[in-house]
Design a protein around this motif. Structure first.
Motif, PDB file in Angstrom:
ATOM      1  N   GLY A  11      64.096 -12.154  -4.797  1.00 26.06           N
ATOM      2  CA  GLY A  11      64.385 -11.654  -6.129  1.00 26.06           C
ATOM      3  C   GLY A  11      64.577 -12.766  -7.145  1.00 26.06           C
ATOM      4  N   SER A  43      56.593 -12.832  -2.375  1.00 25.88           N
ATOM      5  CA  SER A  43      57.446 -12.255  -3.411  1.00 25.88           C
ATOM      6  C   SER A  43      57.932 -13.344  -4.363  1.00 25.88           C
ATOM      7  CB  SER A  43      58.602 -11.484  -2.766  1.00 25.88           C
ATOM      8  OG  SER A  43      59.213 -10.605  -3.691  1.00 25.88           O
ATOM      9  N   CYS A 181      54.923  -9.624  -5.585  1.00 22.49           N
ATOM     10  CA  CYS A 181      56.271  -9.347  -6.094  1.00 22.49           C
ATOM     11  C   CYS A 181      56.527  -7.865  -6.327  1.00 22.49           C
ATOM     12  CB  CYS A 181      56.499 -10.096  -7.397  1.00 22.49           C
ATOM     13  SG  CYS A 181      56.554 -11.888  -7.247  1.00 22.49           S
ATOM     14  N   MET A 280      68.446  -9.126  -8.398  1.00 21.13           N
ATOM     15  CA  MET A 280      67.607  -9.097  -9.599  1.00 21.13           C
ATOM     16  C   MET A 280      68.410  -9.416 -10.857  1.00 21.13           C
ATOM     17  SD  MET A 280      64.717  -8.533  -8.278  1.00 21.13           S
ATOM     18  CE  MET A 280      63.682  -8.248  -9.710  1.00 21.13           C
TER      19      MET A 280
END
Length: 314
Positions: A11, A43, A181, A280
């Protein structure tokens, strides 16, 4: 000596963690990351890998993370925007997102969903609007000449797709990062021909096995979602991170059996607690980067790392 650098998922917090680790590897360990023979990204690690291969330096990553704490720049923060404008659209996207998430977890071949259903029930509750704009503005469309592999998962076939290695998936670099992602259920999948791609973390949060199979002699793996077993966090956090930690251990073990040296950099118990649950978030990224730098510098100073890095320099 063939060097493989593996950058894992994590993240927005993982982006800042990578910034600290990579800066320490270069400053304290003398590792020339940009000249690695292979870079594998998943990611958040896919974004870092793509920028690294496109000319960004570890200083650029470091400044991006540290400046995010000054409130003068948005850094990597403005990437979540609601993808619905009404309660009805929220329900429609919620159902589509649930389907995408289930396909990402089950990962068995399935027929493609009819177009009308895709339009009525699109997946992805949030849009990566600002993130997509930054990728288009800051990354070239063409892939770099140096080997760069970005990992995604095709929810129709259920298999891992290694973008940049497999010629049957033609995709430009910014869209490849976006696909790697595309967290299932959170962001919309990325359609490329017959493929519907989501976050490569659905297969593995690091995909370190790829570097072992590619014949790398030394693999440096950065795994924000695992933890350092030398000083593990509490039982609940270990439970939450058990899947990525176990997968990483298995992948590293397989690479070592192939003859590779594997150096793993994972957050300490204190770092994991500081990372928190919301990976996040935009706040505190400067602290994440600084903590990662200090922890990596201590790890690099150990005999095992010093010997391996001296072999690399030689």
């Amino acid at each position: 000596m063939k060097l493989g650098v593996v950058l894992g998922a994590g993240g927005v917090v993982g982006l800042a963690y990578h910034a600290g680790v990579l800066r320490a590897l270069e400053e304290e360990g003398g590792v020339r990351l940009a000249s690695a023979d292979l870079v594998v990204g998943t990611s958040a690690g896919a974004a870092i890998a793509a920028y690294l291969r496109s000319g960004w330096s570890t200083a650029d990553f470091w400044n991006e993370a540290v400046d995010s704490g000054t409130e003068q720049r948005d850094g990597w923060r403005g990437i979540l925007a609601p993808n619905f404008a009404s309660p009805v659209e929220f329900v429609q996207r919620g159902l589509g997102s649930a389907y995408v998430l289930s396909r990402s977890v089950l990962r068995v071949p399935t027929p493609e969903v009819p177009g009308v259903l895709r339009r009525v029930f699109p997946g992805g509750l949030f849009a990566m609007a600002e993130g997509s704009e930054r990728l288009d503005a800051e990354l070239p469309a063409a892939w770099p000449a140096a080997p760069l592999w970005l990992c995604a998962v095709d929810i129709h076939s259920g298999r891992r797709v290694v973008l940049g290695r497999e010629d049957e998936v033609r995709i430009d670099l910014p869209r490849a990062v976006e696909a790697s992602c595309a967290i299932p259920g959170i962001f919309p999948p990325v359609r490329v021909g017959d493929h519907v791609l989501v976050d490569g973390g659905a297969h593995s949060t690091t995909n370190l096995d790829l570097a072992g199979r590619a014949g790398c002699d030394l693999i440096i793996g950065v795994a924000p979602l695992a933890y350092d077993p030398a000083g593990p966090p509490g039982p609940l956090i270990q439970l939450a991170r058990r899947r990525p930690a176990r997968a990483l251990a298995q992948e590293a073990g397989a690479a070592r059996r192939r003859g590779a040296q594997v150096l793993l950099l994972r957050p300490s118990a204190a770092e994991v607690r500081a990372h928190g649950v919301n990976l996040m978030r935009g706040a505190g990224l400067d602290r994440t980067a600084r903590d990662a730098y200090e922890a990596t510098a201590r790890t690099i100073a150990t005999d095992r790392f010093r010997r391996a890095l001296s072999d690399l320099a030689a």
